[in-house]
Design a protein around this motif. Structure first.
Motif, PDB file in Angstrom:
ATOM      1  N   VAL A   8       0.851  -1.204   0.000  1.00 26.99           N
ATOM      2  CA  VAL A   8       0.000   0.000   0.000  1.00 26.99           C
ATOM      3  C   VAL A   8       0.880   1.245   0.000  1.00 26.99           C
ATOM      4  O   VAL A   8       0.623   2.200  -0.735  1.00 26.99           O
ATOM      5  CB  VAL A   8      -0.957   0.004   1.216  1.00 26.99           C
ATOM      6  N   ARG A  12       0.498   3.571  -3.168  1.00 24.78           N
ATOM      7  CA  ARG A  12      -0.345   4.738  -2.889  1.00 24.78           C
ATOM      8  C   ARG A  12       0.433   5.917  -2.320  1.00 24.78           C
ATOM      9  O   ARG A  12      -0.152   6.835  -1.741  1.00 24.78           O
ATOM     10  CB  ARG A  12      -1.443   4.340  -1.886  1.00 24.78           C
ATOM     11  N   ASP A  15      -0.824   9.373  -3.331  1.00 25.08           N
ATOM     12  CA  ASP A  15      -2.005   9.843  -2.604  1.00 25.08           C
ATOM     13  C   ASP A  15      -1.605  10.404  -1.245  1.00 25.08           C
ATOM     14  O   ASP A  15      -2.172  11.398  -0.783  1.00 25.08           O
ATOM     15  CB  ASP A  15      -3.011   8.704  -2.402  1.00 25.08           C
ATOM     16  N   VAL A  43      -5.143   6.208   2.666  1.00 22.84           N
ATOM     17  CA  VAL A  43      -4.062   5.221   2.678  1.00 22.84           C
ATOM     18  C   VAL A  43      -4.079   4.424   3.983  1.00 22.84           C
ATOM     19  O   VAL A  43      -3.893   3.199   3.971  1.00 22.84           O
ATOM     20  CB  VAL A  43      -2.697   5.906   2.449  1.00 22.84           C
ATOM     21  N   GLY A 142     -10.361   4.405  -2.289  1.00 20.58           N
ATOM     22  CA  GLY A 142      -9.649   3.452  -3.122  1.00 20.58           C
ATOM     23  C   GLY A 142      -9.678   2.067  -2.524  1.00 20.58           C
ATOM     24  O   GLY A 142     -10.308   1.812  -1.500  1.00 20.58           O
TER      25      GLY A 142
END
Length: 143
Positions: A8, A12, A15, A43, A142
Motif C-alpha cells: 500500500v 499509494r 495519494d 491510505v 480506493g
C-alpha cells in the motif's frame, strides 16, 4: 500483513504525499485543490483493510479441516484422508477467499466523508457554487 502495508505504501505514496481529490458533499462538485489529510486517511484505511484480509484465511481453514479430518464427524472423508487432504484444503482456502476479500474491502466505506475542520487550512473557508460554506467533503478511499 507487513507485505500488504509495504505494498500500500509503495502503490499509494502519491495519494499520501500529494493528496487526493475531494468533492463538496452538498453539491458533489470537485474542489480544485487536492487534500493531503484526506489522502493520508485513505491510505491508512486501505492499509488496515489489507491487514485484515488474511485473518479469515488464517483462522477458519484450520478449524474446518480439523473438523472434516480429525473430529470423526465426516467418516467418508476421514477414510480417504491421504487422497482428499490437499483438494479439501485448496477448496476451503478458495472458498474463504470469496468471504475474506469482500469483508476486508467492506471494513470502510468506499466514499468517505470528512469535516472540513479535519483538512488543511486552505479548505477552511471555501464556498460552493451556491455560495454556501463547504462544511464536509467526500473522497474515494480506493482499494
Amino acid at each position: 500483513a507487513t507485505a500488504n502495508i509495504a505494498n500500500v505504501g509503495a502503490m499509494r505514496n502519491k495519494d499520501f504525499f500529494e493528496g487526493v481529490k475531494v468533492r463538496d458533499r452538498a453539491t458533489n462538485e470537485e474542489i480544485p485543490t487536492k487534500s493531503k489529510a484526506a489522502g493520508a486517511k485513505a491510505v491508512a484505511e486501505v492499509a488496515i483493510s489489507r491487514v485484515m484480509l488474511p485473518v479469515p484465511l488464517l483462522l477458519f481453514p484450520p478449524m474446518i479441516v480439523h473438523y472434516l479430518f480429525e473430529s470423526g464427524k465426516c467418516p467418508s472423508i476421514a477414510k480417504r484422508r491421504a487422497q482428499l487432504f490437499l483438494p479439501v484444503n485448496v477448496a476451503v482456502l478458495v472458498s474463504m477467499m470469496f468471504f475474506a476479500v469482500p469483508m476486508a474491502i467492506a471494513l470502510f466505506p468506499q466514499d468517505k466523508v470528512l469535516p472540513v475542520s479535519a483538512l488543511e487550512p486552505e479548505f477552511q473557508n471555501l464556498t460552493n457554487s451556491k455560495g454556501d460554506k463547504i462544511t464536509e467533503v467526500v473522497f474515494n478511499k480506493g482499494l
